[in-house]
Design an enzyme around this catalytic site. Structure first.
Site, short mmCIF file in Angstrom:
data_model
loop_
_atom_site.label_atom_id
_atom_site.label_comp_id
_atom_site.label_asym_id
_atom_site.label_seq_id
_atom_site.Cartn_x
_atom_site.Cartn_y
_atom_site.Cartn_z
N ASN A 209 2.97 30.22 9.39
CA ASN A 209 3.79 31.41 9.21
C ASN A 209 4.56 31.31 7.90
OD1 ASN A 209 2.98 32.46 11.64
ND2 ASN A 209 4.80 31.83 12.77
N ASP A 277 1.56 30.97 16.68
CA ASP A 277 1.17 31.32 18.05
C ASP A 277 -0.16 30.70 18.45
OD1 ASP A 277 3.42 32.93 18.59
OD2 ASP A 277 2.53 34.59 17.47
N ASP A 305 4.49 27.70 24.20
CA ASP A 305 5.63 28.57 23.92
C ASP A 305 6.90 27.74 24.09
OD1 ASP A 305 7.71 30.47 23.99
OD2 ASP A 305 6.31 32.04 24.63
N ILE A 306 7.42 27.23 22.99
CA ILE A 306 8.54 26.29 23.05
C ILE A 306 9.80 26.96 23.59
CG2 ILE A 306 10.03 24.79 21.67
CD1 ILE A 306 7.66 24.43 19.76
N LEU A 307 10.12 28.15 23.10
CA LEU A 307 11.32 28.85 23.54
C LEU A 307 11.26 29.14 25.04
CD1 LEU A 307 14.00 30.28 22.95
CD2 LEU A 307 12.68 32.30 22.27
N PHE A 324 14.85 33.38 18.15
CA PHE A 324 14.80 34.25 16.98
C PHE A 324 13.59 35.17 17.11
CE2 PHE A 324 18.06 31.72 15.38
CZ PHE A 324 18.54 32.24 14.18
N LYS A 342 11.04 35.76 27.38
CA LYS A 342 11.21 34.32 27.18
C LYS A 342 12.23 33.71 28.12
CE LYS A 342 8.59 34.34 23.39
NZ LYS A 342 7.30 33.66 23.27
#
Length: 400
Positions: A209, A277, A305-307, A324, A342
């Site tokens: 990213n 992603d 998906d860490i968050l 974020f 999330k």
């Protein structure tokens, strides 16, 4: 100034790195600290009492059995009037004395007699650092509550390379500021992720990213300035990590998740990293070549998906989880939906479409989305965004 009114007792051990302690004295004093130097006999082989005294602006203490010093203050009192005792460089010999409780000279006696917090800055040959005895002593000192700064890795005066270089004076000064901080987040452990992740396609290509890591770095710096112990998990960012934080470097999303889980529990988590992603289902071990058969077919797999993983933890979840959302269209709607999806407490949303200049720029314009609704902040420097967010985190944790 960051150390205004603070008293630092600086013990200078013997080693070529002692020359850095001269600059350290200057860095501490320019931040407002009073520095009382103690020079070991071995330290005198590398720096002179005159140079140390000139930079400290005060007397250098050297002898355990000095009648004048004992009459004026005494070695016991000398060790207790400071806000922090710093040993820089901390040689293998000094570390061994500290770990075993020896007291056969002024420095080791001060360290044994003090009830003041102690910080050591190791510096030695890489083989000495890696030796089982040194690592055993290090483990003992850490378990005794002593703060350890460094060592860094690099070339050494002896010609070898590896861990053992004394940390730079600016790094040490930042660690000292943090150690004596009385900010609202003192005693709090906060996890911050930052930068992009790089997902390899082959040994020379990767998926990533567009993130410089500037905003995450500014947030970590602002939290540390309020006294927090910050664990800074960063991908390969364009900007260097801030001083005075615990840095964990990673490359991929899976590595970042492992580092995040290893850093828990924490009082708060700020997930500012731009995590890819997707990754290659099977990264190629050799560089892909052009072929007459046409374009290569790339098969993707979804990254963790860490968050969401942290937000839904039943054990060790931070009291406050901040995510974020970098969006290019329908920012508020997408960010609000992301918060619900999330399971995090807050979302910091921003518009990163090309015309804003935010991605890779020095400013940001964010909207903070919480249970109370959406709060739009004016465009400002990323450092100002970080400071405002850090203040809000302190309020949320009930310490400001």
């Amino acid at each position: 100034m960051g150390l205004s009114g603070k008293h630092i007792l600086l013990i200078i051990g013997g080693g070529i790195a002692a020359f850095k302690s001269l600059d350290l004295i200057r860095r501490l004093r320019e931040r407002g600290a009073t520095v009382t130097p103690v020079l070991t006999r071995a330290g005198e082989e590398f720096v002179t009492p005159l140079s140390v005294s000139a930079l400290a602006g005060t007397k250098v203490f050297r002898d355990l059995f000095d009648l004048g010093d004992e009459a004026e203050m005494g070695h016991i009192q000398l060790s207790r009037v400071a806000d922090l005792v710093v040993v820089a460089p901390a040689t293998a010999d000094l570390m061994a004395k500290m770990a075993q409780g020896h007291a056969n000279d002024l420095a080791s006696t001060l360290l044994l007699a003090t009830d003041t917090p102690v910080m050591i800055v190791p510096a030695m040959n890489v083989r000495m650092w890696d030796h089982a005895a040194t690592q055993r002593n290090l483990k003992t000192l850490k378990s005794d509550g002593i703060t350890v700064v460094g060592p860094n890795e690099g070339d050494m005066a002896c010609g070898e390379f590896g861990p053992g270089r004394m940390s730079e004076p600016l790094e040490i000064a930042a660690a000292v500021e943090k150690a004596v901080a009385n900010g609202p987040l003192t005693g709090k452990r906060i996890l911050v992720t930052s930068g992009p992740t790089h997902e390899p396609i082959d040994p020379v290509r990767y998926i990533a990213n567009r993130s410089s890591g500037a905003q995450g770095t500014a947030i970590a710096r602002a939290l540390a300035a309020l006294g927090a112990h910050v664990v800074f998990v960063t991908g390969p960012a364009d900007v260097p990590p801030p001083e005075g934080v615990e840095v964990v470097r990673v490359q991929t999303a899976r590595e970042m998740l492992d580092a995040v889980e290893a850093a828990l529990p924490a009082d708060a988590g700020v997930f500012a990293a731009a995590v890819a992603d997707w990754r290659m289902k099977d990264a190629h071990e050799e560089k892909l070549k052009k072929s007459k058969d046409g374009l290569p077919v790339l098969s993707f797999a979804e990254n963790p998906d860490i968050l969401k993983t942290v937000s839904h933890k039943t054990d060790g979840r931070p009291a406050l989880v901040v995510g974020f959302a970098a969006e290019t269209t329908d920012v508020l709607a997408h960010a609000t939906a992301k918060r619900d999806r999330k399971g995090c407490d807050w979302i910091v949303a921003n518009d990163v479409s090309p015309q804003t200049g935010i991605m890779g720029g020095t400013e940001n314009a964010v909207t903070l989305i919480t249970d109370s609704g959406a709060e739009e902040w004016p465009r400002m420097a990323k450092e100002a965004v970080a400071e405002k967010l850090a203040d809000r985190i302190a309020q949320a944790l009930g310490v400001a």
